[in-house]
Design a protein around this motif. Sequence first.
Motif, short mmCIF file in Angstrom:
data_model
loop_
_atom_site.label_atom_id
_atom_site.label_comp_id
_atom_site.label_asym_id
_atom_site.label_seq_id
_atom_site.Cartn_x
_atom_site.Cartn_y
_atom_site.Cartn_z
N ASP A 12 44.39 57.91 90.76
CA ASP A 12 43.56 57.30 91.78
C ASP A 12 42.25 56.78 91.19
O ASP A 12 41.78 55.69 91.53
CB ASP A 12 43.25 58.32 92.88
CG ASP A 12 44.50 58.70 93.68
OD1 ASP A 12 45.47 57.88 93.61
OD2 ASP A 12 44.51 59.76 94.31
N SER A 13 41.65 57.55 90.28
CA SER A 13 40.40 57.10 89.67
C SER A 13 40.62 55.89 88.78
O SER A 13 39.81 54.96 88.77
CB SER A 13 39.77 58.25 88.86
OG SER A 13 40.66 58.63 87.80
N SER A 15 42.97 53.65 89.17
CA SER A 15 43.27 52.52 90.03
C SER A 15 41.99 51.96 90.65
O SER A 15 41.82 50.75 90.73
CB SER A 15 44.26 52.96 91.12
OG SER A 15 44.49 51.92 92.02
N SER A 16 41.09 52.80 91.07
CA SER A 16 39.86 52.32 91.67
C SER A 16 38.96 51.65 90.64
O SER A 16 38.27 50.68 90.94
CB SER A 16 39.12 53.49 92.34
OG SER A 16 38.80 54.48 91.36
N SER A 17 38.98 52.14 89.40
CA SER A 17 38.15 51.52 88.36
C SER A 17 38.69 50.16 87.95
O SER A 17 37.93 49.26 87.58
CB SER A 17 38.08 52.45 87.14
OG SER A 17 39.38 52.62 86.59
N ASP A 20 37.39 47.70 90.40
CA ASP A 20 35.94 47.59 90.47
C ASP A 20 35.48 46.47 89.55
O ASP A 20 35.75 46.50 88.34
CB ASP A 20 35.29 48.92 90.06
CG ASP A 20 33.78 48.90 90.24
OD1 ASP A 20 33.28 47.88 90.81
OD2 ASP A 20 33.12 49.86 89.82
N SER A 34 46.06 42.78 94.76
CA SER A 34 45.80 44.03 95.49
C SER A 34 45.12 43.73 96.83
O SER A 34 44.30 42.81 96.94
CB SER A 34 44.92 44.96 94.65
OG SER A 34 44.62 46.13 95.38
N LYS A 36 43.40 46.23 98.34
CA LYS A 36 42.31 47.19 98.41
C LYS A 36 41.04 46.70 97.72
O LYS A 36 40.05 47.43 97.65
CB LYS A 36 42.73 48.51 97.76
CG LYS A 36 43.91 49.17 98.47
CD LYS A 36 44.29 50.47 97.76
CE LYS A 36 45.50 51.14 98.45
NZ LYS A 36 45.86 52.41 97.76
N LYS A 38 37.55 45.13 97.04
CA LYS A 38 36.36 44.92 97.83
C LYS A 38 35.45 43.97 97.07
O LYS A 38 35.09 44.23 95.93
CB LYS A 38 35.65 46.25 98.09
CG LYS A 38 36.45 47.20 98.96
CD LYS A 38 35.66 48.47 99.21
CE LYS A 38 36.45 49.44 100.09
NZ LYS A 38 35.69 50.70 100.36
#
Length: 260
Positions: A12-13, A15-17, A20, A34, A36, A38
């Motif tokens: 999860d970390s 994937s979020s990085s 970003d 993706s 997700k 932002k």
Amino acid sequence: MSDSDAESTTTDSDSSSELDVGSKRFNPLKALYSTKLKVPVATARLHDNISVLESKQITLGGFAEPFDEARLKQIRAATSSNKLKAVPANVAPQRKFLPEQGPVKYVKPTRHSKNIFLKLENGYDGPLALMSTWMKERRRVRVYIRKQKGIRGHVTGVIELFDKHWNMAVSDVCETWTRRKYRYSENSQHPDNMATPSDCSDRLRQLGIVLPETKVRSEGKKNVIITRKLPQLLIQGVQVVLVTPEPSEGTQPSSSKNSK
């Protein structure tokens, strides 16, 4: 913590990085597909490609300048107005040609410059060369003319022009031909026997046309010889049988190497 929980937290970390924009592990391909992702700046403007963004920023003065759509429109409007003022309204625009697009000098093909005069200057071979000599010397020649069967008569004069087909223009012409008498009686074409023409003589006189005078003399009981003089005459090559110098009185014309 179990191994499965540790793996899920790492995943999860990671994937979020990758999603970003400010992270070193940012994956643009994954962020493109993706749902997700932002956007860091919600008010950021979207462009079709990087080239469009570069052109707009260069117009504004560089990437250090803040992006302003209204200022961009003002700069473009001022630039377009300057272009319109550069060309006066009453002057039509002219196309500019490159050096290789300039006019080309037309050279007339040599095959179109061939004519009878150039051929006469270059000269002929054979019997035509002898005719060229007679023409330059202004010597009178005798041209024998054929009919459907046999010789019709002959034409004497000076050759002005001729070609390889034996077509020739002759001046100071004396034409002589033979024809049969009508029923072996007196010739009706003799000037003493001919009636004065009354049908077209007035019209010919108005047009300034003067018919050549013909002389007729009898030759035996069946034929007459007719002679007339003309200022010039055009002889068709298919009618020519023989061309010789005009013989003097009491001599016979020689036909050697002069016959067609």
